[in-house]
Design a protein around this motif. Structure first.
Motif, PDB file in Angstrom:
ATOM      1  N   LEU A  66       0.800  -1.229   0.000  1.00  0.00           N
ATOM      2  CA  LEU A  66       0.000   0.000   0.000  1.00  0.00           C
ATOM      3  C   LEU A  66       0.830   1.275   0.000  1.00  0.00           C
ATOM      4  N   GLY A  67       2.060   1.181   0.451  1.00  0.00           N
ATOM      5  CA  GLY A  67       2.852   2.367   0.731  1.00  0.00           C
ATOM      6  C   GLY A  67       2.559   2.783   2.166  1.00  0.00           C
ATOM      7  N   ALA A  73      -2.783   5.399   7.284  1.00  0.00           N
ATOM      8  CA  ALA A  73      -4.094   6.054   7.338  1.00  0.00           C
ATOM      9  C   ALA A  73      -5.210   5.013   7.463  1.00  0.00           C
ATOM     10  N   SER A  74      -5.119   3.940   6.706  1.00  0.00           N
ATOM     11  CA  SER A  74      -6.128   2.874   6.760  1.00  0.00           C
ATOM     12  C   SER A  74      -6.123   2.191   8.115  1.00  0.00           C
ATOM     13  N   TYR A  75      -4.937   1.889   8.600  1.00  0.00           N
ATOM     14  CA  TYR A  75      -4.775   1.227   9.897  1.00  0.00           C
ATOM     15  C   TYR A  75      -5.387   2.078  11.014  1.00  0.00           C
ATOM     16  N   MET A  99      -7.466   3.143   1.215  1.00  0.00           N
ATOM     17  CA  MET A  99      -6.605   2.066   0.711  1.00  0.00           C
ATOM     18  C   MET A  99      -6.421   2.132  -0.799  1.00  0.00           C
ATOM     19  N   GLY A 100      -7.302   2.846  -1.479  1.00  0.00           N
ATOM     20  CA  GLY A 100      -7.273   2.897  -2.933  1.00  0.00           C
ATOM     21  C   GLY A 100      -8.017   1.692  -3.492  1.00  0.00           C
ATOM     22  N   ASP A 101      -8.470   1.810  -4.729  1.00  0.00           N
ATOM     23  CA  ASP A 101      -9.233   0.720  -5.330  1.00  0.00           C
ATOM     24  C   ASP A 101      -8.425  -0.574  -5.392  1.00  0.00           C
ATOM     25  N   ASP A 102      -7.167  -0.486  -5.779  1.00  0.00           N
ATOM     26  CA  ASP A 102      -6.334  -1.685  -5.853  1.00  0.00           C
ATOM     27  C   ASP A 102      -5.975  -2.210  -4.468  1.00  0.00           C
ATOM     28  N   LYS A 105      -8.374  -4.620  -1.794  1.00  0.00           N
ATOM     29  CA  LYS A 105      -8.392  -6.089  -1.732  1.00  0.00           C
ATOM     30  C   LYS A 105      -7.539  -6.603  -0.571  1.00  0.00           C
ATOM     31  N   LEU A 106      -6.728  -5.727   0.023  1.00  0.00           N
ATOM     32  CA  LEU A 106      -5.886  -6.115   1.162  1.00  0.00           C
ATOM     33  C   LEU A 106      -6.577  -5.875   2.500  1.00  0.00           C
ATOM     34  N   PHE A 107      -7.844  -5.480   2.468  1.00  0.00           N
ATOM     35  CA  PHE A 107      -8.584  -5.242   3.698  1.00  0.00           C
ATOM     36  C   PHE A 107      -8.572  -6.459   4.634  1.00  0.00           C
TER      37      PHE A 107
END
Length: 126
Positions: A66-67, A73-75, A99-102, A105-107
């Protein structure tokens, strides 16, 4: 665990499944491998590697994918909103935005990281 904790865990699990279903198409859900077969990590039962190592591996994998900025930010958002009563669609949209669209999927992997931290550190993880 007390009955209340069990009910909270069950409710959180249901929320996680619902959000994952909204964010990630079924074909994109894979066990977290982070460079290995999912069976190599046996977790609490087999103890092939420590929980601390697994947490660090998950964190590094997510940061790489994700970078750092998107990951952090997601965490932070998920940690802050775990017990939120906000509408699932609103939370889902925010997570997808962060997380961005791509990356969305890592959720499931992000949730696995948070869950591992809570089991290992008792909810006091950074």
């Amino acid at each position: 665990a007390t009955t209340r904790e069990g009910a909270e865990d069950e409710a959180f699990g249901a929320l996680l499944r619902e959000m994952t279903a909204l964010i990630v198409p079924d074909e994109d859900i894979h066990p977290v491998a982070a460079g290995r077969d999912a069976g190599e990590w046996e977790g609490e039962t087999g103890n092939n590697e420590s929980s601390h190592e697994r947490i660090e591996e998950l964190r590094m994998y997510l940061e790489e994918q994700l970078g750092f900025d998107r990951f952090f930010a997601s965490y932070q958002y998920v940690k802050a909103n775990q017990e939120s009563d906000d509408d699932v669609d609103i939370v889902t949209a925010k997570i997808t935005e962060l997380m961005g669209d791509d990356g969305a999927k890592l959720f499931p992997q992000l949730m696995q990281l948070i869950s591992c931290e809570e089991r290992t550190y008792g909810g006091a993880a950074q």
